[in-house]
Design a protein around this motif. Structure first.
Motif, PDB file in Angstrom:
ATOM      1  N   LEU A 105      -1.223  -0.128   9.503  1.00 19.68           N
ATOM      2  CA  LEU A 105       0.196   0.102   9.241  1.00 19.68           C
ATOM      3  C   LEU A 105       0.511   1.556   9.467  1.00 19.68           C
ATOM      4  CD1 LEU A 105      -0.007  -1.075   5.534  1.00 19.68           C
ATOM      5  CD2 LEU A 105       0.737  -2.526   7.414  1.00 19.68           C
ATOM      6  N   ALA A 106       1.687   1.854  10.012  1.00 19.19           N
ATOM      7  CA  ALA A 106       2.131   3.252  10.029  1.00 19.19           C
ATOM      8  C   ALA A 106       2.560   3.607   8.614  1.00 19.19           C
ATOM      9  CB  ALA A 106       3.297   3.423  10.995  1.00 19.19           C
ATOM     10  N   VAL A 107       2.159   4.779   8.144  1.00 16.02           N
ATOM     11  CA  VAL A 107       2.591   5.206   6.801  1.00 16.02           C
ATOM     12  C   VAL A 107       3.083   6.651   6.850  1.00 16.02           C
ATOM     13  CG1 VAL A 107       1.055   3.663   5.497  1.00 16.02           C
ATOM     14  CG2 VAL A 107       0.244   5.952   6.107  1.00 16.02           C
ATOM     15  N   MET A 108       3.967   6.969   5.892  1.00 16.84           N
ATOM     16  CA  MET A 108       4.374   8.368   5.706  1.00 16.84           C
ATOM     17  C   MET A 108       4.741   8.581   4.249  1.00 16.84           C
ATOM     18  SD  MET A 108       8.159   8.760   7.358  1.00 16.84           S
ATOM     19  CE  MET A 108       9.376   9.189   6.132  1.00 16.84           C
ATOM     20  N   GLU A 109       4.686   9.843   3.850  1.00 17.75           N
ATOM     21  CA  GLU A 109       5.060  10.152   2.470  1.00 17.75           C
ATOM     22  C   GLU A 109       6.572  10.098   2.336  1.00 17.75           C
ATOM     23  OE1 GLU A 109       3.328  13.726   0.943  1.00 17.75           O
ATOM     24  OE2 GLU A 109       1.309  13.088   1.526  1.00 17.75           O
ATOM     25  N   PRO A 159     -11.165  -4.700   8.233  1.00 19.38           N
ATOM     26  CA  PRO A 159     -10.821  -3.286   8.020  1.00 19.38           C
ATOM     27  C   PRO A 159      -9.296  -3.167   7.877  1.00 19.38           C
ATOM     28  CG  PRO A 159     -12.277  -3.546   9.924  1.00 19.38           C
ATOM     29  CD  PRO A 159     -11.880  -4.923   9.495  1.00 19.38           C
ATOM     30  N   PHE A 160      -8.839  -2.264   7.037  1.00 21.01           N
ATOM     31  CA  PHE A 160      -7.390  -2.154   6.804  1.00 21.01           C
ATOM     32  C   PHE A 160      -7.047  -0.686   6.583  1.00 21.01           C
ATOM     33  CE2 PHE A 160      -3.787  -4.887   4.798  1.00 21.01           C
ATOM     34  CZ  PHE A 160      -2.852  -4.136   5.463  1.00 21.01           C
ATOM     35  N   HIS A 161      -6.237  -0.138   7.480  1.00 22.79           N
ATOM     36  CA  HIS A 161      -5.915   1.287   7.418  1.00 22.79           C
ATOM     37  C   HIS A 161      -4.417   1.551   7.489  1.00 22.79           C
ATOM     38  CE1 HIS A 161     -10.116   1.348   8.849  1.00 22.79           C
ATOM     39  NE2 HIS A 161     -10.200   2.456   8.145  1.00 22.79           N
ATOM     40  N   GLY A 162      -4.022   2.606   6.803  1.00 20.95           N
ATOM     41  CA  GLY A 162      -2.726   3.206   7.042  1.00 20.95           C
ATOM     42  C   GLY A 162      -2.941   4.304   8.075  1.00 20.95           C
ATOM     43  N   PHE A 163      -1.933   4.539   8.907  1.00 21.80           N
ATOM     44  CA  PHE A 163      -2.051   5.584   9.918  1.00 21.80           C
ATOM     45  C   PHE A 163      -0.904   6.574   9.727  1.00 21.80           C
ATOM     46  CE2 PHE A 163      -1.086   7.421  14.085  1.00 21.80           C
ATOM     47  CZ  PHE A 163      -2.333   7.944  14.406  1.00 21.80           C
ATOM     48  N   ARG A 177      -6.145  11.110  10.277  1.00 26.26           N
ATOM     49  CA  ARG A 177      -4.858  10.432  10.081  1.00 26.26           C
ATOM     50  C   ARG A 177      -5.012   9.035   9.481  1.00 26.26           C
ATOM     51  NH1 ARG A 177      -0.622  12.992  11.876  1.00 26.26           N
ATOM     52  NH2 ARG A 177      -0.947  14.787  13.220  1.00 26.26           N
ATOM     53  N   LEU A 178      -6.240   8.562   9.387  1.00 23.64           N
ATOM     54  CA  LEU A 178      -6.473   7.215   8.853  1.00 23.64           C
ATOM     55  C   LEU A 178      -6.703   7.262   7.351  1.00 23.64           C
ATOM     56  CD1 LEU A 178      -8.863   5.710  11.544  1.00 23.64           C
ATOM     57  CD2 LEU A 178      -6.503   5.010  11.072  1.00 23.64           C
ATOM     58  N   VAL A 179      -6.083   6.324   6.655  1.00 24.81           N
ATOM     59  CA  VAL A 179      -6.330   6.223   5.224  1.00 24.81           C
ATOM     60  C   VAL A 179      -6.573   4.745   4.900  1.00 24.81           C
ATOM     61  CG1 VAL A 179      -3.820   6.368   4.890  1.00 24.81           C
ATOM     62  CG2 VAL A 179      -5.300   6.577   2.925  1.00 24.81           C
ATOM     63  N   GLN A 180      -7.637   4.527   4.164  1.00 24.00           N
ATOM     64  CA  GLN A 180      -7.998   3.153   3.801  1.00 24.00           C
ATOM     65  C   GLN A 180      -6.908   2.542   2.913  1.00 24.00           C
ATOM     66  OE1 GLN A 180     -11.692   2.402   3.997  1.00 24.00           O
ATOM     67  NE2 GLN A 180     -11.750   0.504   2.846  1.00 24.00           N
ATOM     68  N   VAL A 181      -6.578   1.271   3.178  1.00 22.59           N
ATOM     69  CA  VAL A 181      -5.598   0.584   2.320  1.00 22.59           C
ATOM     70  C   VAL A 181      -6.366  -0.245   1.292  1.00 22.59           C
ATOM     71  CG1 VAL A 181      -3.705  -1.098   2.261  1.00 22.59           C
ATOM     72  CG2 VAL A 181      -3.860   0.530   4.156  1.00 22.59           C
ATOM     73  N   ASP A 182      -6.282   0.172   0.025  1.00 23.71           N
ATOM     74  CA  ASP A 182      -6.955  -0.564  -1.055  1.00 23.71           C
ATOM     75  C   ASP A 182      -5.998  -1.508  -1.772  1.00 23.71           C
ATOM     76  OD1 ASP A 182      -9.288   0.681  -0.468  1.00 23.71           O
ATOM     77  OD2 ASP A 182      -9.225   2.107  -2.137  1.00 23.71           O
ATOM     78  N   GLY A 183      -4.712  -1.261  -1.598  1.00 22.04           N
ATOM     79  CA  GLY A 183      -3.703  -2.112  -2.225  1.00 22.04           C
ATOM     80  C   GLY A 183      -2.391  -1.925  -1.478  1.00 22.04           C
TER      81      GLY A 183
END
Ligand code: G1P
Length: 291
Positions: free
Chosen positions: A159-163, A244-248, A183-189
């Motif tokens: 998923l694309a993510v931003m603050e 695998p599940f990441h925010g980008f 730039r990758l962050v693991q999605v735990d929830g």
């Protein structure tokens, strides 16, 4: 490591009530930012990312989107006769290769997850990108191209993510972040539209996804979520731990063209990014900003 991303889904069935009366007889996705409709920005971004097949999930009153990506013979003839080559080039850029666009009706407005599920038979057993045209991203390379490059190494769902401001979480899907790597962050929830006090972070989902075909099987359960709608976010949340599940965290500026101020800001930013318009627009902005 992972299969190439060749297909993209564009959910374009929304009513666009925030832009009435402009959207009374015109799809919100056809609203122009400077001189290009929102949906064409999304399609161009997908094309740049290597997408070959474009699947639109439409609804009633959206026919002009199909027309936009087709030949306009009378106009082309007239421009040819008048030797308007620049305009002809612009039109040519809107036309996909024959047979590469599909239009599917979402017959009932049951939510984003349902819209995506409506495209399942055209996707088959491969990962697919999803682009929400309301989220316009100014960046080079485009957001999806950045994601596809990152996805090549990790696969799975992304998923694309931003603050966003903590007070705004109720407008977004929000991730519970795990470990980060560049730039990758693991999605735990993952939660759809949590109240600020219940949000697991302020990392919000922006409308660019790469999803695995297993998500369609989950969507087929038709479970209702926030707003009593079938949410893509919920189906994705149930995939955590299976792939695998990441925010980008993409590089670029995102404009929320689903609301009027975001849309206006996008017009200003995209005009300022245009060499043929920047100086004139800057002058106008200064004249309004005087007092
Ligand atoms: C949708 C998604 C949400 C996401 C948002 C991004 O919500 O459901 O998770 O954060 O797009 O724009 P919508 O804006 O359609 O309500």
């Amino acid at each position: 490591m992972s299969a190439p991303i060749r297909k993209a889904i564009f959910p374009v069935g929304g009513l666009g009530t925030r832009f009435l009366p402009a959207t009374k007889s015109m799809p919100k996705e056809m609203l122009p930012v400077v001189d290009k409709p929102l949906i064409q920005y999304a399609v161009d971004e997908a094309r740049e990312a290597g997408i070959e097949e474009f699947i639109f999930v439409t609804g009633r009153g959206k026919a002009s989107i199909e027309d936009h990506f087709d030949h306009a013979y009378e106009l082309q003839d007239m421009l040819t006769n008048r030797r308007k080559d620049d305009a002809l080039t612009l039109l040519a850029e809107t036309i996909p290769a024959p047979g590469n666009m599909a239009f599917i009706r979402q017959q009932e407005p049951l939510g984003l997850g349902h819209a995506v599920w409506c495209a399942r038979n055209f996707v088959g057993d491969e990962p697919v990108a999803v682009l929400l045209a309301d989220d316009l991203i100014l960046s080079a390379p485009g957001c999806l191209k950045q994601m596809v490059a990152a996805h090549g190494a990790v696969g799975g769902n992304m998923l694309a993510v931003m603050e966003v401001a903590p007070a705004e979480t109720a407008s977004y899907g929000v991730i519970a972040p795990g470990g980060a790597d560049g730039r990758l962050v693991q999605v735990d929830g993952l939660v759809e539209k949590p109240k600020p006090q219940e949000a697991p972070s302020n990392l919000a989902v922006i409308g660019r996804y790469i999803i695995q075909p297993a998500v369609f099987d989950d969507l087929a359960r038709m479970e209702r979520g926030a707003g009593d709608e079938i949410q893509l976010t919920d189906a994705l949340a149930r995939q955590i731990g299976k792939h695998p599940f990441h925010g980008f965290k993409f590089d670029g500026t995102r404009f929320d063209c689903g609301n009027k101020t975001g849309f206006l800001e996008a017009n200003i930013a995209f005009a300022l990014a245009r060499p043929d318009m920047a100086a004139g627009v800057r002058k106008i902005i200064h004249s309004y900003a005087k007092d």
